[in-house]
Design a protein around this motif. Structure first.
Motif, mmCIF file in Angstrom:
data_model
loop_
_atom_site.group_PDB
_atom_site.id
_atom_site.type_symbol
_atom_site.label_atom_id
_atom_site.label_comp_id
_atom_site.label_asym_id
_atom_site.label_seq_id
_atom_site.Cartn_x
_atom_site.Cartn_y
_atom_site.Cartn_z
ATOM 1 N N ASP A 199 -1.860 -3.762 -11.471
ATOM 2 C CA ASP A 199 -2.313 -3.562 -12.840
ATOM 3 C C ASP A 199 -3.180 -2.311 -12.960
ATOM 4 N N THR A 200 -4.028 -2.074 -11.975
ATOM 5 C CA THR A 200 -4.882 -0.886 -12.000
ATOM 6 C C THR A 200 -4.043 0.383 -12.058
ATOM 7 N N LEU A 201 -3.033 0.474 -11.209
ATOM 8 C CA LEU A 201 -2.177 1.658 -11.199
ATOM 9 C C LEU A 201 -1.392 1.779 -12.500
ATOM 10 N N ALA A 202 -0.869 0.671 -12.991
ATOM 11 C CA ALA A 202 -0.086 0.715 -14.232
ATOM 12 C C ALA A 202 -0.926 1.245 -15.386
ATOM 13 N N ARG A 203 -2.187 0.820 -15.455
ATOM 14 C CA ARG A 203 -3.064 1.277 -16.543
ATOM 15 C C ARG A 203 -3.396 2.756 -16.392
ATOM 16 N N LEU A 204 -3.698 3.191 -15.181
ATOM 17 C CA LEU A 204 -4.026 4.596 -14.975
ATOM 18 C C LEU A 204 -2.844 5.512 -15.248
ATOM 19 N N SER A 234 0.826 -1.209 0.000
ATOM 20 C CA SER A 234 0.000 0.000 0.000
ATOM 21 C C SER A 234 0.860 1.258 0.000
ATOM 22 N N ALA A 235 1.946 1.232 0.765
ATOM 23 C CA ALA A 235 2.855 2.382 0.780
ATOM 24 C C ALA A 235 3.472 2.588 -0.599
ATOM 25 N N ARG A 236 3.839 1.486 -1.242
ATOM 26 C CA ARG A 236 4.407 1.584 -2.589
ATOM 27 C C ARG A 236 3.382 2.116 -3.580
ATOM 28 N N TRP A 237 2.143 1.599 -3.499
ATOM 29 C CA TRP A 237 1.096 2.059 -4.414
ATOM 30 C C TRP A 237 0.808 3.541 -4.212
ATOM 31 N N GLY A 238 0.845 3.989 -2.957
ATOM 32 C CA GLY A 238 0.609 5.403 -2.692
ATOM 33 C C GLY A 238 1.631 6.288 -3.376
ATOM 34 N N LYS A 239 2.892 5.866 -3.335
ATOM 35 C CA LYS A 239 3.950 6.640 -3.993
ATOM 36 C C LYS A 239 3.809 6.566 -5.509
ATOM 37 N N GLU A 240 3.551 5.379 -6.029
ATOM 38 C CA GLU A 240 3.410 5.221 -7.471
ATOM 39 C C GLU A 240 2.219 6.008 -8.014
#
Length: 300
Positions: free
Chosen positions: A290-295, A181-187
């Motif tokens: 995958d969701t973050l990569a697409r957005l 989650s911390a990584r996704w927040g930064k990405e």
């Protein structure tokens, strides 16, 4: 070494017999099936009633679902009326007292959370609104964490002999989830303020988490299919308040998104929405990756 050969022969049947699951779990949606697998491991046998390519609002109480529900120890649903069109019938027809509403064998994820978009008034003219609030809670990582903690305790309650196992698996999962989650927040930082058009209000928790901005919806009202007049009006509105993309979930009909994409000259983006919605979204971690990569492909 003949003794070793005989010992191995004697032990082989024990290894060949699969472990019997302590809990039979009926998951209403793929995200909860994936979470139950993380928490249950070999202690759980999991059946998922729907797929990522099915609209979770429009499921039929098929005989196969009723048959699986008959042997379930635990039903895990979203709740907040998302399954109101089919789950009550499955519960009734199953004849299984353990999974009825109010029993320990029936678990609703939304009861562990504070929902958003609670309607000020209930009126069918407003479309398919949910009285308790928006039920599509799983695309905010913090919601998954809260549900995971509560679900692990419910599984331990139903299978007290394996309490230590469920709690241990929950600790491991939540530690991994916190790091991810911390990584996704930064990405996801570049997505803050990104204006998009959605199809249905099924991405609201995702948008809130990432700070994205909804500037329009393909549905004229929640649950009503896009119409030519509404799409034309939406296109005109985008001339005043442009969007970076038109986004839909994997289960949604792509035609309206493609129509708007071509005329507004913005990308049409499909998000997996839940586990199984894309090749990469094989589990909850892959879903968010995958969701973050697409957005991020449109955050430029």
């Amino acid at each position: 070494m003949n003794w070793l050969k005989y010992l191995l022969a004697a032990l082989l049947p024990a290894f060949a017999v699969p472990a019997v699951a302590a809990l039979n779990i009926f998951a209403c949606e793929p995200e909860w099936g994936a979470l139950a697998k993380e928490l249950g491991g070999d202690q759980a046998s999991i059946y998922v009633a729907t797929t990522a390519l099915q609209d979770p609002h429009r499921i039929e109480a098929r005989p196969s679902l009723i048959a699986w529900a008959r042997t379930a120890d635990l039903v895990v649903c979203t709740g907040a009326e998302l399954e109101i069109g089919w789950m009550p019938l499955v519960q009734t027809q199953s004849g299984n007292p353990k999974i009825q509403a109010g029993q320990p064998g029936y678990f609703e994820a939304t009861r562990q959370l504070t929902l958003i978009e609670i309607p000020q008034r209930l009126d069918r003219a407003l479309g398919d609104v949910h009285a308790a609030g928006n039920p599509h809670v799983h695309l905010d990582p913090s919601n998954i964490a809260r549900v995971a903690a509560a679900l692990a305790e419910r599984m331990a309650q139903l299978d007290p002999g394996d309490t230590a196992q469920y709690r241990a698996r929950a600790r491991v999962f939540l530690e991994r989830w916190q790091l991810a989650s911390a990584r996704w927040g930064k990405e996801g930082a570049p997505l803050k303020g990104l204006p998009i058009v959605v199809y249905h209000r099924d991405l609201s928790y995702l948008l809130r988490w990432l700070g994205m901005r909804e500037v329009g919806a393909l549905e004229p009202k929640p649950g009503l299919p896009p119409t030519a007049s509404h799409l034309s009006e939406l296109l005109a509105n985008l001339g005043r308040d442009p969007a970076k993309a038109v986004v839909r979930s994997a289960y949604a009909d792509p035609r309206a998104a493609q129509w708007l994409s071509e005329r507004a000259k913005i990308p049409a983006l499909m998000l997996p929405f839940t586990v199984g919605g894309s090749d990469r979204a094989k589990d909850l971690f892959g879903l968010f990756d995958d969701t973050l990569a697409r957005l991020l492909t449109v955050a430029k």
